[in-house]
Motif scaffolding. Sequence first.
Motif, PDB file in Angstrom:
ATOM      1  N   GLN A  24      35.048  25.514   5.058  1.00 11.23           N
ATOM      2  CA  GLN A  24      36.397  25.765   4.555  1.00 11.23           C
ATOM      3  C   GLN A  24      36.532  27.110   3.848  1.00 11.23           C
ATOM      4  OE1 GLN A  24      37.451  22.419   2.087  1.00 11.23           O
ATOM      5  NE2 GLN A  24      36.782  20.924   3.608  1.00 11.23           N
ATOM      6  N   THR A  25      35.584  27.999   4.039  1.00 11.36           N
ATOM      7  CA  THR A  25      35.618  29.299   3.366  1.00 11.36           C
ATOM      8  C   THR A  25      35.753  30.425   4.379  1.00 11.36           C
ATOM      9  OG1 THR A  25      33.212  29.561   3.394  1.00 11.36           O
ATOM     10  CG2 THR A  25      34.191  28.447   1.480  1.00 11.36           C
ATOM     11  N   VAL A  26      36.263  31.544   3.880  1.00 12.06           N
ATOM     12  CA  VAL A  26      36.363  32.796   4.625  1.00 12.06           C
ATOM     13  C   VAL A  26      35.613  33.858   3.845  1.00 12.06           C
ATOM     14  CG1 VAL A  26      37.922  34.593   5.473  1.00 12.06           C
ATOM     15  CG2 VAL A  26      38.566  32.196   5.695  1.00 12.06           C
ATOM     16  N   LYS A  27      34.822  34.657   4.544  1.00  7.31           N
ATOM     17  CA  LYS A  27      34.077  35.751   3.919  1.00  7.31           C
ATOM     18  C   LYS A  27      34.433  37.053   4.614  1.00  7.31           C
ATOM     19  CE  LYS A  27      30.135  32.814   2.643  1.00  7.31           C
ATOM     20  NZ  LYS A  27      30.237  32.922   1.177  1.00  7.31           N
ATOM     21  N   VAL A  28      34.637  38.093   3.820  1.00  6.29           N
ATOM     22  CA  VAL A  28      34.967  39.419   4.330  1.00  6.29           C
ATOM     23  C   VAL A  28      33.837  40.367   3.962  1.00  6.29           C
ATOM     24  CG1 VAL A  28      36.607  41.334   4.240  1.00  6.29           C
ATOM     25  CG2 VAL A  28      37.440  38.984   4.192  1.00  6.29           C
ATOM     26  N   TRP A  29      33.380  41.139   4.969  1.00  3.69           N
ATOM     27  CA  TRP A  29      32.258  42.059   4.793  1.00  3.69           C
ATOM     28  C   TRP A  29      32.713  43.463   5.145  1.00  3.69           C
ATOM     29  CZ3 TRP A  29      27.508  39.663   3.502  1.00  3.69           C
ATOM     30  CH2 TRP A  29      27.527  38.254   3.611  1.00  3.69           C
ATOM     31  N   ASP A  30      32.216  44.446   4.368  1.00  2.00           N
ATOM     32  CA  ASP A  30      32.523  45.855   4.618  1.00  2.00           C
ATOM     33  C   ASP A  30      31.236  46.603   4.935  1.00  2.00           C
ATOM     34  OD1 ASP A  30      35.307  45.932   4.327  1.00  2.00           O
ATOM     35  OD2 ASP A  30      35.125  45.880   2.144  1.00  2.00           O
ATOM     36  N   LEU A  31      31.324  47.557   5.846  1.00  2.00           N
ATOM     37  CA  LEU A  31      30.187  48.382   6.231  1.00  2.00           C
ATOM     38  C   LEU A  31      30.141  49.606   5.319  1.00  2.00           C
ATOM     39  CD1 LEU A  31      27.894  48.744   8.319  1.00  2.00           C
ATOM     40  CD2 LEU A  31      29.506  50.087   9.694  1.00  2.00           C
ATOM     41  N   ASP A  32      29.051  49.736   4.550  1.00  2.00           N
ATOM     42  CA  ASP A  32      28.957  50.845   3.609  1.00  2.00           C
ATOM     43  C   ASP A  32      28.361  52.076   4.287  1.00  2.00           C
ATOM     44  OD1 ASP A  32      26.255  50.312   3.857  1.00  2.00           O
ATOM     45  OD2 ASP A  32      26.060  49.375   1.883  1.00  2.00           O
ATOM     46  N   SER A  33      28.195  53.131   3.523  1.00  2.00           N
ATOM     47  CA  SER A  33      27.707  54.398   4.074  1.00  2.00           C
ATOM     48  C   SER A  33      26.252  54.328   4.523  1.00  2.00           C
ATOM     49  CB  SER A  33      27.866  55.512   3.034  1.00  2.00           C
ATOM     50  OG  SER A  33      27.162  55.184   1.827  1.00  2.00           O
ATOM     51  N   ASP A  34      25.499  53.349   4.053  1.00  3.24           N
ATOM     52  CA  ASP A  34      24.098  53.193   4.436  1.00  3.24           C
ATOM     53  C   ASP A  34      23.925  52.309   5.662  1.00  3.24           C
ATOM     54  OD1 ASP A  34      23.368  54.736   2.261  1.00  3.24           O
ATOM     55  OD2 ASP A  34      23.221  52.994   0.921  1.00  3.24           O
ATOM     56  N   ARG A  85      35.043  46.503   9.171  1.00  2.34           N
ATOM     57  CA  ARG A  85      35.286  45.341   8.320  1.00  2.34           C
ATOM     58  C   ARG A  85      35.150  44.094   9.182  1.00  2.34           C
ATOM     59  NH1 ARG A  85      39.744  44.643   3.637  1.00  2.34           N
ATOM     60  NH2 ARG A  85      37.953  45.435   2.468  1.00  2.34           N
ATOM     61  N   LEU A  86      34.507  43.093   8.634  1.00  2.93           N
ATOM     62  CA  LEU A  86      34.172  41.883   9.371  1.00  2.93           C
ATOM     63  C   LEU A  86      34.580  40.661   8.562  1.00  2.93           C
ATOM     64  CD1 LEU A  86      32.572  40.742  11.860  1.00  2.93           C
ATOM     65  CD2 LEU A  86      30.553  40.742  10.383  1.00  2.93           C
ATOM     66  N   ALA A  87      35.171  39.684   9.239  1.00  2.00           N
ATOM     67  CA  ALA A  87      35.568  38.429   8.601  1.00  2.00           C
ATOM     68  C   ALA A  87      34.953  37.266   9.360  1.00  2.00           C
ATOM     69  CB  ALA A  87      37.091  38.292   8.550  1.00  2.00           C
ATOM     70  N   THR A  88      34.477  36.271   8.624  1.00  2.00           N
ATOM     71  CA  THR A  88      33.873  35.077   9.212  1.00  2.00           C
ATOM     72  C   THR A  88      34.529  33.845   8.615  1.00  2.00           C
ATOM     73  OG1 THR A  88      32.124  35.014   7.523  1.00  2.00           O
ATOM     74  CG2 THR A  88      31.656  36.235   9.547  1.00  2.00           C
ATOM     75  N   CYS A  89      34.594  32.784   9.420  1.00  2.00           N
ATOM     76  CA  CYS A  89      35.134  31.509   8.941  1.00  2.00           C
ATOM     77  C   CYS A  89      34.224  30.383   9.407  1.00  2.00           C
ATOM     78  CB  CYS A  89      36.565  31.298   9.425  1.00  2.00           C
ATOM     79  SG  CYS A  89      36.747  31.177  11.223  1.00  2.00           S
TER      80      CYS A  89
END
Length: 387
Positions: A35-45, A27-31
């Motif tokens: 003024q925004t935060v984005k969260v990314w998840d690593l899927d099975s692919d 799981r990855l978070a960027t700022c």
Amino acid sequence: MFVAMKSIPVQHRDLIHDVAYDSYGKRLATCSSDQTVKVWDLDSDGEWKLTCSWRAHNGSIWRLAWAHPEFGQILATCSFDRSVCIWEEVTTTAPSAGVGVASIGIGGGGSGGRPLTTTTFEKRAHLVESALSVTGIQFAPRHVSLYCEAIHTKMKNCSCIAWSQSRLHPTLIAAGCSDAGATDAACKDSFQVYELQEDSRKFAKVESVVLPKPDTGVNDLQFAPSLGRSFHLLAVASQQISLYKLRLSTGGQQQQQQSGGMLLQASQSSSSLDVGSSSGSTGRYALSCIRILEYQRCQMSVWRLSWNVLGTVLASSLEDGTVRLWQGNYADQWKCLTVMTPSGDSHTASSTDLSQQQQQQQIPAQTTGVPFAKMGSIQGSHQVVWN
């Protein structure tokens, strides 16, 4: 050799200030300054999928940090708007959109009458106690508790903070100053180390260090994972990388020499290696600088540091966009393993570069124990007397 696998189009509208992985690296978070935060998840692919995006502050977001997953999916952010926010992931399940229920956020499902799963981050705390920008934030290690430490620029222009990782020693916090070259006496220290007092649950200052190049300031500092070490290992980034050992002194008496390094006394600096001076020491810890890693282009600052999970490899990022990996051995000798460029290429540091780095450091060759000399070679078993 390290090869860039892929780039993630995070779609921030302004400069990205921080990127943080969770404990599992999936799981990855960027700022960003938008003024925004984005969260990314690593899927099975092996693809990074945007899970959630929201406006978290009213100013540029400088840093973010994940808590240990034992406490849940908790994310902390700090911003130019003088505040710290604590966010917790909340997953809700609603009937599919075909039934007539509106969906918000980013989720999965919803087709064929399946329930729609929505992931959002709810604000659990909003802390506004700083008079100026909050520049650093980090959660405590799991064994300490769910503590979150933040640092701001109200006093001493503090820019970064780090928790020690060892379970076997008292908990330490190191705070770096981004304006250590100021004439103000309060800003003369490059970084300070504080110890958690178990009886009062408060922090007391135990060390203050001024780097040999105080006009550069400290951009980042990180404690290495302990892995059974009998000391704390702290990496400090400025225009160079300094590695420090902090070891509990016996009976408050500091030894005159530490293995692999030169001791920094409270009123003097090392004569053989310009590692800076220690001021305000309480004598509880023996502080020594074991290595200084310099770059040929010394006018370039080192912005960020990160250790691997074993505390044996140190990654550093420079303002030219390159990332260098450093590895040390049992004799505290460090070398550059590889250099990664913004284009995604990487190359191994040449022997010429390494020899120049050693000459810049001006560190004498270290020998441990009795030296060995080659007396001859054995060509066959008949030459071995004990065979």
